[in-house]
Design a protein around this motif. Structure first.
Motif, mmCIF file in Angstrom:
data_model
loop_
_atom_site.group_PDB
_atom_site.id
_atom_site.type_symbol
_atom_site.label_atom_id
_atom_site.label_comp_id
_atom_site.label_asym_id
_atom_site.label_seq_id
_atom_site.Cartn_x
_atom_site.Cartn_y
_atom_site.Cartn_z
ATOM 1 N N GLN A 1 64.796 -8.195 59.409
ATOM 2 C CA GLN A 1 63.386 -7.874 59.189
ATOM 3 C C GLN A 1 62.775 -8.657 58.030
ATOM 4 O O GLN A 1 61.577 -8.541 57.771
ATOM 5 C CB GLN A 1 63.234 -6.375 58.938
ATOM 6 C CG GLN A 1 63.554 -5.513 60.147
ATOM 7 C CD GLN A 1 63.310 -4.043 59.899
ATOM 8 O OE1 GLN A 1 62.561 -3.662 59.005
ATOM 9 N NE2 GLN A 1 63.957 -3.190 60.691
ATOM 10 N N ARG B 1 57.086 -11.598 61.106
ATOM 11 C CA ARG B 1 57.259 -10.206 61.538
ATOM 12 C C ARG B 1 56.535 -9.250 60.589
ATOM 13 O O ARG B 1 55.883 -8.295 61.034
ATOM 14 C CB ARG B 1 58.749 -9.872 61.618
ATOM 15 C CG ARG B 1 59.015 -8.452 62.115
ATOM 16 C CD ARG B 1 60.496 -8.140 62.219
ATOM 17 N NE ARG B 1 61.073 -8.699 63.433
ATOM 18 C CZ ARG B 1 61.895 -9.730 63.469
ATOM 19 N NH1 ARG B 1 62.242 -10.335 62.319
ATOM 20 N NH2 ARG B 1 62.375 -10.177 64.612
ATOM 21 N N LEU C 1 53.568 -6.913 61.973
ATOM 22 C CA LEU C 1 54.065 -5.581 62.319
ATOM 23 C C LEU C 1 54.081 -4.604 61.157
ATOM 24 O O LEU C 1 54.272 -3.407 61.375
ATOM 25 C CB LEU C 1 55.481 -5.695 62.908
ATOM 26 C CG LEU C 1 55.626 -6.579 64.154
ATOM 27 C CD1 LEU C 1 57.053 -6.501 64.686
ATOM 28 C CD2 LEU C 1 54.622 -6.200 65.239
ATOM 29 N N GLU D 1 59.298 -10.808 70.838
ATOM 30 C CA GLU D 1 59.043 -9.510 70.216
ATOM 31 C C GLU D 1 57.610 -9.409 69.710
ATOM 32 O O GLU D 1 56.910 -8.410 69.960
ATOM 33 C CB GLU D 1 60.007 -9.293 69.056
ATOM 34 C CG GLU D 1 59.759 -7.994 68.285
ATOM 35 C CD GLU D 1 60.536 -7.898 66.981
ATOM 36 O OE1 GLU D 1 60.409 -6.859 66.301
ATOM 37 O OE2 GLU D 1 61.264 -8.852 66.638
ATOM 38 N N LEU D 2 57.158 -10.438 68.997
ATOM 39 C CA LEU D 2 55.823 -10.390 68.419
ATOM 40 C C LEU D 2 54.741 -10.461 69.494
ATOM 41 O O LEU D 2 53.677 -9.844 69.357
ATOM 42 C CB LEU D 2 55.641 -11.520 67.416
ATOM 43 C CG LEU D 2 56.527 -11.441 66.167
ATOM 44 C CD1 LEU D 2 56.263 -12.621 65.240
ATOM 45 C CD2 LEU D 2 56.311 -10.129 65.423
ATOM 46 N N VAL E 1 54.925 -9.168 72.442
ATOM 47 C CA VAL E 1 54.852 -7.849 73.072
ATOM 48 C C VAL E 1 54.185 -6.837 72.150
ATOM 49 O O VAL E 1 53.355 -6.029 72.579
ATOM 50 C CB VAL E 1 56.259 -7.365 73.474
ATOM 51 C CG1 VAL E 1 56.252 -5.890 73.875
ATOM 52 C CG2 VAL E 1 56.796 -8.208 74.624
ATOM 53 N N LYS E 2 54.539 -6.875 70.871
ATOM 54 C CA LYS E 2 54.089 -5.849 69.945
ATOM 55 C C LYS E 2 52.746 -6.150 69.287
ATOM 56 O O LYS E 2 52.112 -5.241 68.740
ATOM 57 C CB LYS E 2 55.148 -5.643 68.851
ATOM 58 C CG LYS E 2 56.464 -5.088 69.376
ATOM 59 C CD LYS E 2 57.469 -4.891 68.253
ATOM 60 C CE LYS E 2 58.783 -4.299 68.762
ATOM 61 N NZ LYS E 2 59.777 -4.128 67.663
ATOM 62 N N SER E 3 52.302 -7.402 69.328
ATOM 63 C CA SER E 3 51.063 -7.767 68.642
ATOM 64 C C SER E 3 50.205 -8.676 69.527
ATOM 65 O O SER E 3 50.495 -9.871 69.655
ATOM 66 C CB SER E 3 51.356 -8.476 67.311
ATOM 67 O OG SER E 3 50.162 -8.994 66.751
#
Length: 295
Positions: free
Chosen positions: A152, A157, A161, A202-203, A205-207
């Motif tokens: 992390q 990230r 996030l 990941e980013l 999908v989440k942002s």
């Protein structure tokens, strides 16, 4: 990441931001089906055949020469980082990401240098914007990196996030765009990096904001400039940011922040530094405040 697709989308995105009059052409009448320059217009300005440029943009150009790439880069008005990116995409050298799966580390002397910079927040970014080394003042200013799991400790990230990191940067939009553009440049050098692909996935999908910025295909290298921060303890700060490439690893960048002497920001930074150098109650106050805000 598919190199041919990346090349095609990058060239199309650079064409789309230019108008015929930008490159000395007279626009013809009628409705234009695509934004920006047409392929034939770009080919005309670059001095190459339409068929050749079309093959290149479709990822089918073989053994493209430096002279041709330079001509296309000139026609597209590319900056230095964009030219490097075009070269990496058009003439991939098959570089594998250095040390895949192994932890990134700085040389001991670099960590010692960071530790001696009592009044200067400083940290080292590695591949994929991973934060791999820091000093105490960087933690007090930007966040408690040691408290985070290694996976992390990544600036991209955190920016997208972590709510507290978003609140820290006054001009978050610009910081986010610059960070994504740096990731894009790295992706051009190492398209087969599985950890980068995982991070981007990941980013994305989440942002939604990250996904939109990634789709622009903008690229740039890390540089310098002014940063405005709003720290949860000492308040507003205007700091100069400098980036130095470490000679032993071109993927490691030393980032430093400093304030202009005699300013309110310099006094706030001095206060923050004094807390990190032994005033326990002050240090605990900074840590508690930043923890409450989730930094």
């Amino acid at each position: 990441m598919d190199q041919r697709t990346e090349l095609s989308e990058f060239l199309r995105s650079r064409r789309a931001r230019l108008r015929p009059e930008d490159v000395g052409l007279t626009p013809h009448g009628g409705r234009r089906r695509v934004p920006g320059l047409r392929r034939e217009e770009l080919a005309q300005v670059a001095g190459v055949s339409v068929a050749y440029y079309t093959r290149l943009e479709q990822g089918r150009g073989q053994n493209v020469s430096t002279a041709v790439l330079d001509a296309i880069a000139d026609a597209l008005r590319l900056g230095r980082a964009e030219r490097d990116h075009l070269d990496h995409l058009a003439r991939p050298c098959g570089k594998k990401p250095p040390g895949p799966g192994r932890p990134q580390r700085v040389r001991p002397s670099v960590q010692h240098l960071l530790d001696t910079m009592d009044n200067t927040p400083a940290y080292v970014l590695g591949r994929r914007t991973d934060v791999i080394a820091w000093n105490r003042l960087a933690c007090a200013l930007l966040g408690d990196f040691p408290a985070l799991p290694p996976q992390q400790r990544n600036m991209a990230r955190l920016l997208f996030l972590d709510p507290a990191t978003r609140e820290l940067y006054v001009d978050w939009d610009r910081k986010a765009a610059d960070t994504v553009a740096c990731l894009r440049l790295y992706a051009g050098c190492y398209p087969d990096d599985p950890q980068l692909a995982s991070l981007v996935g990941e980013l994305s999908v989440k942002s939604p904001e990250f996904g939109s910025l990634w789709a622009t295909h903008n690229v740039q290298d890390k540089g310098f400039g002014m940063k405005e921060l709003h720290h949860p303890v000492v308040g507003p700060l205007t700091l100069s940011c400098e980036t130095l490439v470490l000679p032993a690893d071109q993927n490691q960048h030393l980032i430093t922040y400093h304030a202009e002497p005699g300013t309110a920001s310099a006094e706030s930074l001095r206060l923050l530094a004094s807390w990190t150098l032994g005033e326990a109650s002050g240090a605990q106050a900074v840590s508690a405040a930043m923890s409450d805000d989730g930094v």
